[in-house]
Design a protein around this motif. Sequence first.
Motif, PDB file in Angstrom:
ATOM      1  N   ILE A 111       5.245 -18.012  -0.464  1.00  0.00           N
ATOM      2  CA  ILE A 111       5.137 -16.633  -1.304  1.00  0.00           C
ATOM      3  C   ILE A 111       5.039 -17.569  -2.643  1.00  0.00           C
ATOM      4  CG2 ILE A 111       6.375 -14.331  -1.440  1.00  0.00           C
ATOM      5  CD1 ILE A 111       7.241 -15.077   1.300  1.00  0.00           C
ATOM      6  N   ILE A 112       4.457 -16.462  -3.935  1.00  0.00           N
ATOM      7  CA  ILE A 112       4.434 -16.796  -4.755  1.00  0.00           C
ATOM      8  C   ILE A 112       5.972 -15.064  -5.875  1.00  0.00           C
ATOM      9  CG2 ILE A 112       3.185 -17.082  -7.083  1.00  0.00           C
ATOM     10  CD1 ILE A 112       2.058 -18.596  -4.735  1.00  0.00           C
ATOM     11  N   VAL A 113       6.491 -15.505  -6.213  1.00  0.00           N
ATOM     12  CA  VAL A 113       6.774 -14.390  -6.816  1.00  0.00           C
ATOM     13  C   VAL A 113       6.602 -14.224  -8.357  1.00  0.00           C
ATOM     14  CG1 VAL A 113       9.585 -13.682  -7.435  1.00  0.00           C
ATOM     15  CG2 VAL A 113       8.691 -14.304  -5.312  1.00  0.00           C
ATOM     16  N   THR A 114       6.432 -13.288  -8.837  1.00  0.00           N
ATOM     17  CA  THR A 114       6.424 -13.228 -10.331  1.00  0.00           C
ATOM     18  C   THR A 114       6.620 -12.006 -10.226  1.00  0.00           C
ATOM     19  OG1 THR A 114       4.343 -11.520 -10.168  1.00  0.00           O
ATOM     20  CG2 THR A 114       4.162 -14.454  -9.458  1.00  0.00           C
ATOM     21  N   ASP A 115       6.261 -11.335 -12.076  1.00  0.00           N
ATOM     22  CA  ASP A 115       6.388  -9.997 -12.518  1.00  0.00           C
ATOM     23  C   ASP A 115       6.098  -9.296 -12.157  1.00  0.00           C
ATOM     24  OD1 ASP A 115       4.431 -10.442 -15.663  1.00  0.00           O
ATOM     25  OD2 ASP A 115       5.179 -11.677 -15.058  1.00  0.00           O
ATOM     26  N   ILE A 116       6.009  -7.853 -12.202  1.00  0.00           N
ATOM     27  CA  ILE A 116       4.927  -7.026 -11.600  1.00  0.00           C
ATOM     28  C   ILE A 116       3.891  -7.004 -12.093  1.00  0.00           C
ATOM     29  CG2 ILE A 116       5.093  -4.135 -11.053  1.00  0.00           C
ATOM     30  CD1 ILE A 116       7.509  -4.248 -10.695  1.00  0.00           C
ATOM     31  N   GLU A 117       3.716  -7.067 -13.432  1.00  0.00           N
ATOM     32  CA  GLU A 117       2.384  -7.195 -14.398  1.00  0.00           C
ATOM     33  C   GLU A 117       1.297  -8.428 -13.999  1.00  0.00           C
ATOM     34  OE1 GLU A 117       5.250  -6.582 -15.785  1.00  0.00           O
ATOM     35  OE2 GLU A 117       5.181  -4.569 -15.551  1.00  0.00           O
ATOM     36  N   SER A 118       1.995  -9.512 -14.100  1.00  0.00           N
ATOM     37  CA  SER A 118       1.044 -10.404 -12.992  1.00  0.00           C
ATOM     38  C   SER A 118       0.905 -10.624 -11.889  1.00  0.00           C
ATOM     39  CB  SER A 118       1.661 -11.972 -13.530  1.00  0.00           C
ATOM     40  OG  SER A 118       2.457 -12.453 -14.912  1.00  0.00           O
ATOM     41  N   ALA A 119       1.336  -9.559 -11.266  1.00  0.00           N
ATOM     42  CA  ALA A 119       1.204  -9.700  -9.979  1.00  0.00           C
ATOM     43  C   ALA A 119      -0.166  -8.755  -9.567  1.00  0.00           C
ATOM     44  CB  ALA A 119       2.152  -8.804  -8.670  1.00  0.00           C
ATOM     45  N   GLU A 120      -0.010  -7.425 -10.049  1.00  0.00           N
ATOM     46  CA  GLU A 120      -1.299  -6.154 -10.806  1.00  0.00           C
ATOM     47  C   GLU A 120      -2.399  -6.904 -10.885  1.00  0.00           C
ATOM     48  OE1 GLU A 120       1.717  -2.404 -11.639  1.00  0.00           O
ATOM     49  OE2 GLU A 120       0.980  -3.833 -12.860  1.00  0.00           O
ATOM     50  N   ALA A 163      -4.344 -11.116   7.607  1.00  0.00           N
ATOM     51  CA  ALA A 163      -2.991 -10.906   7.931  1.00  0.00           C
ATOM     52  C   ALA A 163      -1.587 -11.621   7.846  1.00  0.00           C
ATOM     53  CB  ALA A 163      -3.047  -9.563   8.029  1.00  0.00           C
ATOM     54  N   LEU A 164      -2.661 -12.151   9.292  1.00  0.00           N
ATOM     55  CA  LEU A 164      -1.579 -12.790  10.029  1.00  0.00           C
ATOM     56  C   LEU A 164      -1.462 -14.326   9.073  1.00  0.00           C
ATOM     57  CD1 LEU A 164      -2.141 -12.059  13.945  1.00  0.00           C
ATOM     58  CD2 LEU A 164      -0.123 -11.481  12.313  1.00  0.00           C
ATOM     59  N   LYS A 165      -2.688 -14.659   8.950  1.00  0.00           N
ATOM     60  CA  LYS A 165      -2.479 -16.352   7.700  1.00  0.00           C
ATOM     61  C   LYS A 165      -3.126 -15.587   6.913  1.00  0.00           C
ATOM     62  CE  LYS A 165      -2.406 -18.370  12.366  1.00  0.00           C
ATOM     63  NZ  LYS A 165      -0.936 -18.304  13.008  1.00  0.00           N
ATOM     64  N   PRO A 166      -2.015 -15.567   6.038  1.00  0.00           N
ATOM     65  CA  PRO A 166      -2.434 -14.837   4.586  1.00  0.00           C
ATOM     66  C   PRO A 166      -2.855 -16.754   4.014  1.00  0.00           C
ATOM     67  CG  PRO A 166      -0.526 -14.411   4.735  1.00  0.00           C
ATOM     68  CD  PRO A 166      -0.630 -14.749   6.433  1.00  0.00           C
ATOM     69  N   ASP A 167      -3.391 -17.068   3.211  1.00  0.00           N
ATOM     70  CA  ASP A 167      -3.707 -18.050   2.008  1.00  0.00           C
ATOM     71  C   ASP A 167      -2.458 -18.123   1.201  1.00  0.00           C
ATOM     72  OD1 ASP A 167      -5.833 -18.417   2.458  1.00  0.00           O
ATOM     73  OD2 ASP A 167      -6.934 -17.731   1.200  1.00  0.00           O
ATOM     74  N   ARG A 168      -1.430 -17.050   0.325  1.00  0.00           N
ATOM     75  CA  ARG A 168      -0.281 -16.572  -0.708  1.00  0.00           C
ATOM     76  C   ARG A 168      -0.114 -15.537  -0.127  1.00  0.00           C
ATOM     77  NH1 ARG A 168      -5.376 -14.462  -1.737  1.00  0.00           N
ATOM     78  NH2 ARG A 168      -5.294 -14.546  -3.891  1.00  0.00           N
ATOM     79  N   ILE A 169       1.215 -15.069  -0.377  1.00  0.00           N
ATOM     80  CA  ILE A 169       1.939 -13.962  -0.357  1.00  0.00           C
ATOM     81  C   ILE A 169       1.685 -13.536  -2.409  1.00  0.00           C
ATOM     82  CG2 ILE A 169       3.860 -12.942   0.392  1.00  0.00           C
ATOM     83  CD1 ILE A 169       2.883 -13.786   3.212  1.00  0.00           C
TER      84      ILE A 169
END
Length: 431
Positions: free
Chosen positions: A194-203, A164-170
Amino acid sequence: MSKRVGIIGVGYVGLVTGACLAEVGHQVYGIDSNTAKIDMLHRGEVPIYEPGLDALIKKNMAEGRLAFGTDTAECVKRSDILFICVNTPPKENGQADLRYVELAARSIAQAMDGYRILVDKSTVPVHTGAKVRETIKRHNKAGLEFDIVSNPEFLREGSAVQDALKPDRIVVGVTSKRAARIMRELYEPFGAPIIVTDIESAEIIKHACNSFLAMKISFINSIATICEAAGANIDKVVEGMALDARIGGRFLQAGIGYGGSCFPKDVSAFIHISQELGYDFEILKAVEKVNAAQRTRFIKKIEETLWVVGDKTIGVLGLAFKPNTDDMRNAPSIDIIQTLQKEGAKVRAYDPVAMPNARRIFEGVEFCKDPYEVAHGADALVIVTEWDEFKALDLERVRALLNQPVIIDGRNVFDPARMDELGFIYKSVGR
Ligand code: NAD
């Protein structure tokens, strides 16, 4: 920029997330409907075993950035960003049970007094974000503004704080620029992509990741079965595969299959939601089938080695679903021990940290103070969880303590050649 963060549900994910957000400077208030957990936290105890978590919680509580309670309304009042970290267990049919997510969303909506961001961190099927949005709209009578964010969690129990402190990506799924900006500011101190997506893709990212990892485990277990039949060695096969940069070596550890609170339920929930969306996810169905068969094959290996299991004393090393956690949810040890007991075996067991939780599950198991006590007078030792402590066992002492020098190793902890030299009847997976 410090944010005011509320955590709904301080279990494995909520507690670690809250502590890590506090650690980077945010103001965190965590609540749980389980008052016993909150009482423990107030007494300075941590309800779960997770390396490094105890110190992190104590430090951040002492420095005034982390506090706990039981009241959702209080949490909503104190926070601008609310993380839903509640459990999403499987229903009988494999579908995700979202009642706790719905309740959390409803309680938040009823307590809102201004703009809030609701972050879903629980693992949920695609379209849950949309359902949470409808729920908030329905119960937030004043029509206050809000944003929904999907922010799946990728931490692994056993190394959760580090993860959680050193995530590969968020991954952040959003529908507004405002929410994207605030989430970027929140996570900026972690320094991860940080990967910003639409909600469905994140899910879908979360279900796809866990399903892919489960698939790797079932794949390598299938290869291990072929190795056994062909007289090959899975260790060598993996070595030869892993150096191929396209494949890599992680999650290619043959054993007794995956368990735990995530992979089994997430794979079945993904199959279920795919079906609802009109797709028959055949690969994942096979992943589940192989995983179940792997456990059965292991039990059969014990039976074949001992011939008759009834009246034998079997020592089990490792109970948690994997090392470095006390989590017993869906642990392979449960099926294995209960099957052996049904066949009339006496079971003795040891786990470095999971025994308090295991005592609530098993009846008639004798819990021992260390692996040597387990071995003393047993007809066989069975290794179910690959704790480092077991890798360092004094095997000559173990052999001397056992009634018969039999070890059936579900996690390939030892080298078969060495076990042979030491005079053990040693069975492992794919070798
Ligand atoms: P958990 O059971 O340890 O914790 C959930 C907590 O939520 C419990 O303490 C429960 O009492 C509390 N809760 C439920 N409803 C509540 C409500 N309405 N108000 C307040 N508290 C409430 O579960 P977990 O392992 O932390 O998992 C949480 C979610 O995160 C799940 O969806 C899981 O799939 C996902 N996840 C888990 C892991 C993991 O390794 N455990 C990793 C990634 C994602």
